[in-house]
Design a protein around this motif. Structure first.
Motif, PDB file in Angstrom:
ATOM      1  N   VAL A  18       0.890  -1.145  -0.033  1.00 16.02           N
ATOM      2  CA  VAL A  18      -0.093  -0.053  -0.001  1.00 16.02           C
ATOM      3  C   VAL A  18       0.723   1.311  -0.079  1.00 16.02           C
ATOM      4  O   VAL A  18       0.484   2.359  -0.898  1.00 16.02           O
ATOM      5  CB  VAL A  18      -0.906  -0.057   1.306  1.00 16.02           C
ATOM      6  CG1 VAL A  18      -1.714   1.140   1.271  1.00 16.02           C
ATOM      7  CG2 VAL A  18      -1.759  -1.150   1.159  1.00 16.02           C
ATOM      8  N   ALA A  19       1.969   1.351   0.600  1.00 19.91           N
ATOM      9  CA  ALA A  19       2.954   2.374   1.067  1.00 19.91           C
ATOM     10  C   ALA A  19       3.347   2.855  -0.485  1.00 19.91           C
ATOM     11  O   ALA A  19       3.382   3.681  -1.012  1.00 19.91           O
ATOM     12  CB  ALA A  19       4.198   2.020   1.843  1.00 19.91           C
ATOM     13  N   GLU A  20       3.676   1.685  -1.191  1.00 19.07           N
ATOM     14  CA  GLU A  20       4.364   1.752  -2.751  1.00 19.07           C
ATOM     15  C   GLU A  20       3.314   2.324  -3.538  1.00 19.07           C
ATOM     16  O   GLU A  20       3.651   3.008  -4.320  1.00 19.07           O
ATOM     17  CB  GLU A  20       4.918   0.483  -3.161  1.00 19.07           C
ATOM     18  CG  GLU A  20       6.360  -0.064  -2.314  1.00 19.07           C
ATOM     19  CD  GLU A  20       6.718  -1.189  -2.441  1.00 19.07           C
ATOM     20  OE1 GLU A  20       6.014  -2.171  -3.306  1.00 19.07           O
ATOM     21  OE2 GLU A  20       7.981  -1.455  -2.082  1.00 19.07           O
ATOM     22  N   ALA A  21       1.972   1.998  -3.450  1.00 14.14           N
ATOM     23  CA  ALA A  21       1.026   2.415  -4.216  1.00 14.14           C
ATOM     24  C   ALA A  21       0.729   3.970  -4.077  1.00 14.14           C
ATOM     25  O   ALA A  21       0.616   4.662  -4.928  1.00 14.14           O
ATOM     26  CB  ALA A  21      -0.215   1.762  -4.093  1.00 14.14           C
ATOM     27  N   ILE A  22       1.010   4.285  -2.710  1.00 13.77           N
ATOM     28  CA  ILE A  22       0.542   5.560  -2.456  1.00 13.77           C
ATOM     29  C   ILE A  22       1.718   6.572  -3.003  1.00 13.77           C
ATOM     30  O   ILE A  22       1.442   7.398  -3.613  1.00 13.77           O
ATOM     31  CB  ILE A  22       0.730   5.829  -1.045  1.00 13.77           C
ATOM     32  CG1 ILE A  22      -0.726   5.392  -0.601  1.00 13.77           C
ATOM     33  CG2 ILE A  22       0.756   7.373  -0.407  1.00 13.77           C
ATOM     34  CD1 ILE A  22      -0.873   4.921   1.330  1.00 13.77           C
ATOM     35  N   LEU A 154      -5.142  -1.420  -3.893  1.00 15.85           N
ATOM     36  CA  LEU A 154      -3.964  -0.869  -4.452  1.00 15.85           C
ATOM     37  C   LEU A 154      -4.525   0.514  -5.357  1.00 15.85           C
ATOM     38  O   LEU A 154      -3.747   1.600  -5.124  1.00 15.85           O
ATOM     39  CB  LEU A 154      -2.899  -1.478  -5.177  1.00 15.85           C
ATOM     40  CG  LEU A 154      -2.411  -2.695  -4.170  1.00 15.85           C
ATOM     41  CD1 LEU A 154      -1.399  -3.374  -5.191  1.00 15.85           C
ATOM     42  CD2 LEU A 154      -1.813  -2.208  -2.891  1.00 15.85           C
ATOM     43  N   ALA A 155      -5.373   0.316  -6.275  1.00 17.86           N
ATOM     44  CA  ALA A 155      -5.680   1.300  -6.934  1.00 17.86           C
ATOM     45  C   ALA A 155      -6.547   2.573  -5.871  1.00 17.86           C
ATOM     46  O   ALA A 155      -6.517   3.779  -6.385  1.00 17.86           O
ATOM     47  CB  ALA A 155      -6.885   0.822  -8.131  1.00 17.86           C
ATOM     48  N   ALA A 156      -7.417   2.005  -5.062  1.00 16.02           N
ATOM     49  CA  ALA A 156      -8.026   2.816  -4.141  1.00 16.02           C
ATOM     50  C   ALA A 156      -6.978   3.704  -3.327  1.00 16.02           C
ATOM     51  O   ALA A 156      -7.089   4.992  -2.776  1.00 16.02           O
ATOM     52  CB  ALA A 156      -9.028   2.188  -3.145  1.00 16.02           C
ATOM     53  N   ALA A 157      -5.861   3.254  -2.891  1.00 18.14           N
ATOM     54  CA  ALA A 157      -4.881   3.778  -2.250  1.00 18.14           C
ATOM     55  C   ALA A 157      -4.278   4.768  -2.885  1.00 18.14           C
ATOM     56  O   ALA A 157      -4.187   5.962  -2.560  1.00 18.14           O
ATOM     57  CB  ALA A 157      -3.600   2.713  -1.744  1.00 18.14           C
ATOM     58  N   ALA A 158      -3.915   4.645  -4.466  1.00 24.13           N
ATOM     59  CA  ALA A 158      -3.610   5.607  -5.192  1.00 24.13           C
ATOM     60  C   ALA A 158      -4.645   6.732  -5.370  1.00 24.13           C
ATOM     61  O   ALA A 158      -4.137   7.961  -5.422  1.00 24.13           O
ATOM     62  CB  ALA A 158      -3.190   5.132  -6.519  1.00 24.13           C
TER      63      ALA A 158
END
Length: 185
Positions: A18-22, A154-158
């Motif tokens: 998640v951190a990497e997606a953000i 991951l899309a939602a995190a982005a």
């Protein structure tokens, strides 16, 4: 766009994903494991702090770090085996905020399920029926959590990054308009 510090704690890799997606969604971002995160965050517009849950709150390393975060705009993100909108998940955001240092502003939150540490699953497999972490419902929740974070998470995190950036733009416009009215009065 804002400059982001993305700080995370991860055991199973969920929170790191998640951190990497953000960080990937932010135009400018530096990523740190919580053990190596700076305490001077003045170079960052937004500080995203991610953690896994232990006892209904951020993990011990993150709890220790949170009190050092001061004068920052903060976004919390978390991964856990609980349902995303459960009281357990929501309350943990409040507990994270409680541990922040002075003069922080919480801009937003993001949470998603994540696979549970296998050692913890083994420990809880034979929990008594009255244990909220045991029983048939828990086993079904663990199975569901095992497939997360997924591409949609991951899309939602982005997307959360875009939402926070928009929030800052809207706030800036509002404050400028408010200031203009004060000056005209």
């Amino acid at each position: 766009m804002s400059k982001w510090a993305v700080i995370y704690s991860s055991v199973t890799g969920n929170t790191q994903m998640v951190a990497e997606a953000i960080a990937g969604a932010a135009e400018q971002a530096d990523v740190f494991r919580v053990q190596e995160a700076p305490t001077d965050l003045s170079a960052y517009d937004i500080v995203a702090i991610g953690y896994w849950l232990r006892l209904g709150q951020p993990d011990p390393l993150t709890l220790q770090y949170l009190s050092q975060v001061e004068n920052a705009r903060v976004v919390f993100f978390q991964t856990h085996g609980a349902e995303v909108n459960s009281e357990h998940a929501i309350t943990s955001f409040a507990r994270a905020g409680y541990h922040l240092g002075k003069n922080c502003e919480i801009l937003g939150t993001f949470g998603c399920q994540g696979k549970i540490n296998p050692a913890m699953l083994e420990k809880r497999k034979n929990a008594p029926a009255d244990d909220p972490h045991g029983g048939a419902a828990a086993i079904e929740r663990w199975k569901k959590a095992a497939s997360h974070p997924d591409e949609a998470d991951l899309a939602a995190a982005a997307q959360m990054v875009a939402n926070m950036e928009r929030k800052l733009v809207m706030r800036k416009r509002y404050l400028a308009k408010k200031q203009k009215k004060v000056c005209q009065a």
